[in-house]
Design a protein around this motif. Structure first.
Motif, mmCIF file in Angstrom:
data_model
loop_
_atom_site.group_PDB
_atom_site.id
_atom_site.type_symbol
_atom_site.label_atom_id
_atom_site.label_comp_id
_atom_site.label_asym_id
_atom_site.label_seq_id
_atom_site.Cartn_x
_atom_site.Cartn_y
_atom_site.Cartn_z
ATOM 1 N N UNK A 96 16.032 39.563 48.097
ATOM 2 C CA UNK A 96 16.395 38.981 47.013
ATOM 3 C C UNK A 96 17.940 39.507 46.726
ATOM 4 N N UNK A 97 18.257 40.722 46.835
ATOM 5 C CA UNK A 97 19.291 41.531 46.433
ATOM 6 C C UNK A 97 20.542 41.278 47.579
ATOM 7 N N UNK A 98 20.152 41.400 48.513
ATOM 8 C CA UNK A 98 20.820 41.575 49.828
ATOM 9 C C UNK A 98 20.786 40.255 50.704
ATOM 10 N N UNK A 150 14.292 41.988 59.779
ATOM 11 C CA UNK A 150 14.492 43.046 60.934
ATOM 12 C C UNK A 150 15.424 44.341 60.437
ATOM 13 N N UNK A 151 16.573 43.870 59.622
ATOM 14 C CA UNK A 151 17.501 44.634 59.346
ATOM 15 C C UNK A 151 16.854 45.847 58.473
ATOM 16 N N UNK A 211 13.811 46.540 58.192
ATOM 17 C CA UNK A 211 12.825 47.387 58.673
ATOM 18 C C UNK A 211 13.451 48.563 59.413
ATOM 19 N N UNK A 212 14.659 48.271 60.289
ATOM 20 C CA UNK A 212 15.445 49.184 60.955
ATOM 21 C C UNK A 212 15.666 50.524 59.938
ATOM 22 N N UNK A 213 16.102 50.029 58.809
ATOM 23 C CA UNK A 213 16.414 50.992 57.630
ATOM 24 C C UNK A 213 15.280 51.756 57.333
ATOM 25 N N UNK A 214 13.995 51.126 57.148
ATOM 26 C CA UNK A 214 13.150 51.744 56.620
ATOM 27 C C UNK A 214 12.527 52.828 58.020
ATOM 28 N N UNK A 215 12.563 52.474 59.160
ATOM 29 C CA UNK A 215 12.580 53.411 60.286
ATOM 30 C C UNK A 215 13.425 54.489 60.371
ATOM 31 N N UNK A 216 14.553 54.314 60.232
ATOM 32 C CA UNK A 216 15.531 55.437 60.348
ATOM 33 C C UNK A 216 15.118 56.391 59.415
ATOM 34 N N UNK A 217 15.099 55.764 58.130
ATOM 35 C CA UNK A 217 14.624 56.751 56.694
ATOM 36 C C UNK A 217 13.547 57.867 57.217
ATOM 37 N N UNK A 270 23.290 51.723 53.065
ATOM 38 C CA UNK A 270 22.452 50.640 52.950
ATOM 39 C C UNK A 270 21.038 51.361 52.813
ATOM 40 N N UNK A 271 20.893 52.816 53.355
ATOM 41 C CA UNK A 271 19.559 53.242 53.096
ATOM 42 C C UNK A 271 19.143 53.698 51.809
#
Lengths: 134, 134
Positions: free
Chosen positions: B35-37, B42-43, B45-51, B10-11
DNA sequence: TCCATACTATTACATCTGTAACATTTACAA
DNA sequence: TTGTAAATGTTACAGATGTAATAGTATGGA
């Protein structure tokens, strides 16, 4: 196209073995992998079991032992992984990838020849298409 | 060789965006990915934060907003993934992989030409080595 | 100034993975 | 036959991942 179950990093090691030689008993796998990794026998057995659940590996009960064998071929997996790779990086990825391959010197002379043939064919096809549309 | 953090499926979607256009605010990313998913803001944003935690992505505070940008290049990631791919499938994998690429028609004429050049160079080098060792 | 909005931060929770311990069954040797 | 070793089965547990809800904070408009 057959659906390939998602196989994890550690599980690939088991698959690799089974592709090389199968059927194999749990112990065969344990023995071989104990050499290459630091995994305990129970760890390895877990991996095998998970692969069975995922239907990536099948087995036959032979007396008291189980004989395991792959249910998906290596080629299928390469294909699936390639597709996922493509999705991740897009067509632009193949160039640096091939460069990496070459640098790691994993490519034998014959393999290079084969690859060149594949590409030549692709190039010819492109040319043909261009001609047709002209 | 720089160490590339392990980036999840996902990341990658987030990375792809940032490679295409950065810096981007969280909202930019959210908008594009929505648009794509089907992911909720919030999901994403979580991904961004994990990155960010993994140090795959950096940011600059710009007033109240954060501007994100990749800390690893696409080429580095392709390289790392290729290596891991190689470890999984061995050198034998590249042939079916290339075949898959070709079939998916992701290869433009120029790309094919470039790949052929890479291979030609590799072939020449092999030849040179053989001559030397003779 | 104070509230609604827009952002950011904290917390959640089920699965999947890596890594294994503990328990049970089976079969052969004593 | 019964204990012991080998094989299989069950359970565990922390960290990563997918997917998000909820809470807190800052900011601009009424």
């Amino acid at each position: 196209m057959k659906k390939i179950p998602k196989i994890s990093e550690a599980e690939w090691e088991v698959m690799k073995l089974l592709w090389k030689k199968s059927p194999a008993t749990a112990n065969d796998v344990v023995k071989t992998l104990s050499g290459k990794t630091h995994w305990k026998r129970e760890t390895i057995r877990t991996l095998i079991n998970r692969l069975v659940q995922k239907k990536a590996v099948g087995f036959k009960k032979k007396g008291r032992q189980y004989h395991y064998f792959p249910l998906v071929t290596e080629a299928e997996c390469v294909r699936a992984e390639t597709t996922s790779f493509l999705k991740r990086f897009g067509g632009g990825s193949i160039e640096p990838m091939l460069a990496a391959f070459v640098e790691e010197e994993k490519l034998s002379t014959e393999k290079i020849a084969k690859l060149r043939r594949i590409l030549k064919k692709a190039a010819d096809e492109h040319k043909k298409k261009r001609n047709k549309s002209r």
